[in-house]
Write an enzyme that holds these catalytic residues in place. Sequence first.
Site, PDB file in Angstrom:
ATOM      1  N   GLY A 114      -2.469   2.081  -6.245  1.00  0.00           N
ATOM      2  CA  GLY A 114      -1.744   2.075  -5.157  1.00  0.00           C
ATOM      3  C   GLY A 114      -0.665   0.561  -5.379  1.00  0.00           C
ATOM      4  O   GLY A 114      -0.685   0.007  -4.711  1.00  0.00           O
ATOM      5  N   ASN A 134       2.631   0.889  -5.936  1.00  0.00           N
ATOM      6  CA  ASN A 134       4.330   0.676  -5.891  1.00  0.00           C
ATOM      7  C   ASN A 134       4.478  -0.215  -4.787  1.00  0.00           C
ATOM      8  O   ASN A 134       5.557  -1.048  -4.696  1.00  0.00           O
ATOM      9  CB  ASN A 134       4.745   1.979  -6.005  1.00  0.00           C
ATOM     10  CG  ASN A 134       3.493   2.304  -4.705  1.00  0.00           C
ATOM     11  OD1 ASN A 134       2.505   2.323  -4.650  1.00  0.00           O
ATOM     12  ND2 ASN A 134       4.701   3.815  -4.146  1.00  0.00           N
ATOM     13  N   GLY A 164       2.443  -3.421  -1.305  1.00  0.00           N
ATOM     14  CA  GLY A 164       1.898  -4.145   0.160  1.00  0.00           C
ATOM     15  C   GLY A 164       1.096  -5.131  -1.008  1.00  0.00           C
ATOM     16  O   GLY A 164       1.753  -4.730  -2.080  1.00  0.00           O
ATOM     17  N   ILE A 165      -0.236  -4.862  -1.079  1.00  0.00           N
ATOM     18  CA  ILE A 165      -1.047  -6.236  -1.834  1.00  0.00           C
ATOM     19  C   ILE A 165      -1.634  -5.677  -3.198  1.00  0.00           C
ATOM     20  O   ILE A 165      -1.537  -5.857  -4.219  1.00  0.00           O
ATOM     21  CB  ILE A 165      -2.396  -6.081  -0.800  1.00  0.00           C
ATOM     22  CG1 ILE A 165      -2.286  -6.334   0.051  1.00  0.00           C
ATOM     23  CG2 ILE A 165      -3.364  -6.563  -1.164  1.00  0.00           C
ATOM     24  CD1 ILE A 165      -3.873  -6.309   1.387  1.00  0.00           C
ATOM     25  N   GLY A 166      -1.133  -4.054  -3.470  1.00  0.00           N
ATOM     26  CA  GLY A 166      -1.151  -3.558  -4.751  1.00  0.00           C
ATOM     27  C   GLY A 166      -0.137  -4.559  -6.097  1.00  0.00           C
ATOM     28  O   GLY A 166       0.091  -4.160  -6.733  1.00  0.00           O
ATOM     29  N   TYR A 216     -12.398   5.110   8.280  1.00  0.00           N
ATOM     30  CA  TYR A 216     -11.607   3.908   7.461  1.00  0.00           C
ATOM     31  C   TYR A 216     -12.755   2.712   7.374  1.00  0.00           C
ATOM     32  O   TYR A 216     -13.654   2.592   6.105  1.00  0.00           O
ATOM     33  CB  TYR A 216     -11.022   3.189   8.063  1.00  0.00           C
ATOM     34  CG  TYR A 216     -10.324   1.785   7.143  1.00  0.00           C
ATOM     35  CD1 TYR A 216      -9.560   2.157   6.050  1.00  0.00           C
ATOM     36  CD2 TYR A 216     -10.824   0.391   7.481  1.00  0.00           C
ATOM     37  CE1 TYR A 216      -8.981   0.878   5.091  1.00  0.00           C
ATOM     38  CE2 TYR A 216      -9.625  -0.460   6.705  1.00  0.00           C
ATOM     39  CZ  TYR A 216      -9.542  -0.458   5.662  1.00  0.00           C
ATOM     40  OH  TYR A 216      -8.704  -1.300   4.775  1.00  0.00           O
TER      41      TYR A 216
END
Length: 354
Positions: free
Chosen positions: A58, A60, A62-64, A218
């Site tokens: 992940g 690509n 956000g946080i990643g 979640y």
Amino acid sequence: MYKQKETGIETEVDPRLAFAREEKKHVHDFRQRFDGSSTAYQVLHGVDLSGKYALITGSNVGIGYETAKSLARHGCKILFANRNMESTQKAIKEIVKETNADEENLKAVHLDLASLESVKKCALSVETLFSSHLDIVILNAGVFGIPYMLTEDNYETTFQVNHLSHMYLALLLEPLLKKGSRVVFVSSESHRFAYLKDAFRNETLEVTEEQYRYVMAYNNSKLFNVITAKILSEEWKSKGISVNSVHPGNMVSSELSRSWWFFRLAFFLVRPFTKSLQQAAATTVYVATYWDLENVTGLYFNNCFYCEPSALASNKEIGAEIFRISLNMIETRMGGDLIQKYIDKYNLNTDERK
Ligand SMILES: NC(=O)c1ccc[n+]([C@@H]2O[C@H](COP(=O)([O-])OP(=O)(O)OC[C@H]3O[C@@H](n4cnc5c(N)ncnc54)[C@H](OP(=O)(O)O)[C@@H]3O)[C@@H](O)[C@H]2O)c1
């Protein structure tokens, strides 16, 4: 007078003093050096990651993405394990432009966490595509607030993407991990609100469509992240592989809120009071690289420091049960290939407990 061999720069003060390190008597003797306001760049100040190999899921957006960018800026070689290859190539170009990282060091591999087959394909291609070993594995990808949907493996999507597939990926990557490798599960403080009342019924950890509540799905998946990290830390301790879990921050403005306009609005309204993406990447980067955490394993971190996880997450019996059921759910779809030793061990332990 001190002279740096590589650059020829001369100084009157020993430059190594700028990053002096204390001797530690015990692995867990580490003190708080950063906090909730620290950024990933601050954590990495003076750190050279050239020669290190990292895989990040992940990455690509956000946080990643911010995590990958921060590590790349310090010379780390990165394998972007993502489902959207077009957006990943864009992200790589962006990182090269922003950080001057060598594009040769940034590679991509397809990974759809909604497919256990894709997880296996990804894991088995790492060696040929990227490296024969991994120093850092960051299991960061995640979904939040999505409606009830089944994956191609017929499991509920939040459960599989956030937990089951990441656990499978970690197990399949084990042969590439060596002494000193660090695995980070990106969990959340939401794990504290998990609700497992029906979890052990019918040997499945996912819920039915009627029982499905997106927030609970979640929360539970994030609890399973903390538990998986803890169990793997114990499994791999003797090999010198560290496994920890982290909370990046609360309601950080990323793509996580994309599933509903209401979440988008809520995340937008709290934006002035929450962490930036650089701050949200700090704890992950700290746990993945900081010298002070060498061999520190089995812990949960928030705001760049160790923090006690929930009572459920610390319950060994429940943890072992969740790990066992997860293994059996993977086996049902993929067979026991490459994970059989764990299936045998955890099912045997249950038989012994009966
Ligand atoms: N943002 C927060 O406030 C917050 C708080 C606590 C914990 N976290 C955790 O932090 C992590 C990163 O979240 P974020 O805020 O950066 O969210 P984000 O911007 O939505 O990023 C999520 C990443 O996961 C990837 N992903 C989603 N489904 C996937 C699948 N089936 N296969 C492969 N990749 C998939 C996305 O790829 P695509 O672009 O292809 O969808 C994206 O790269 C998550 O684990 C999240 O639970 C976030």
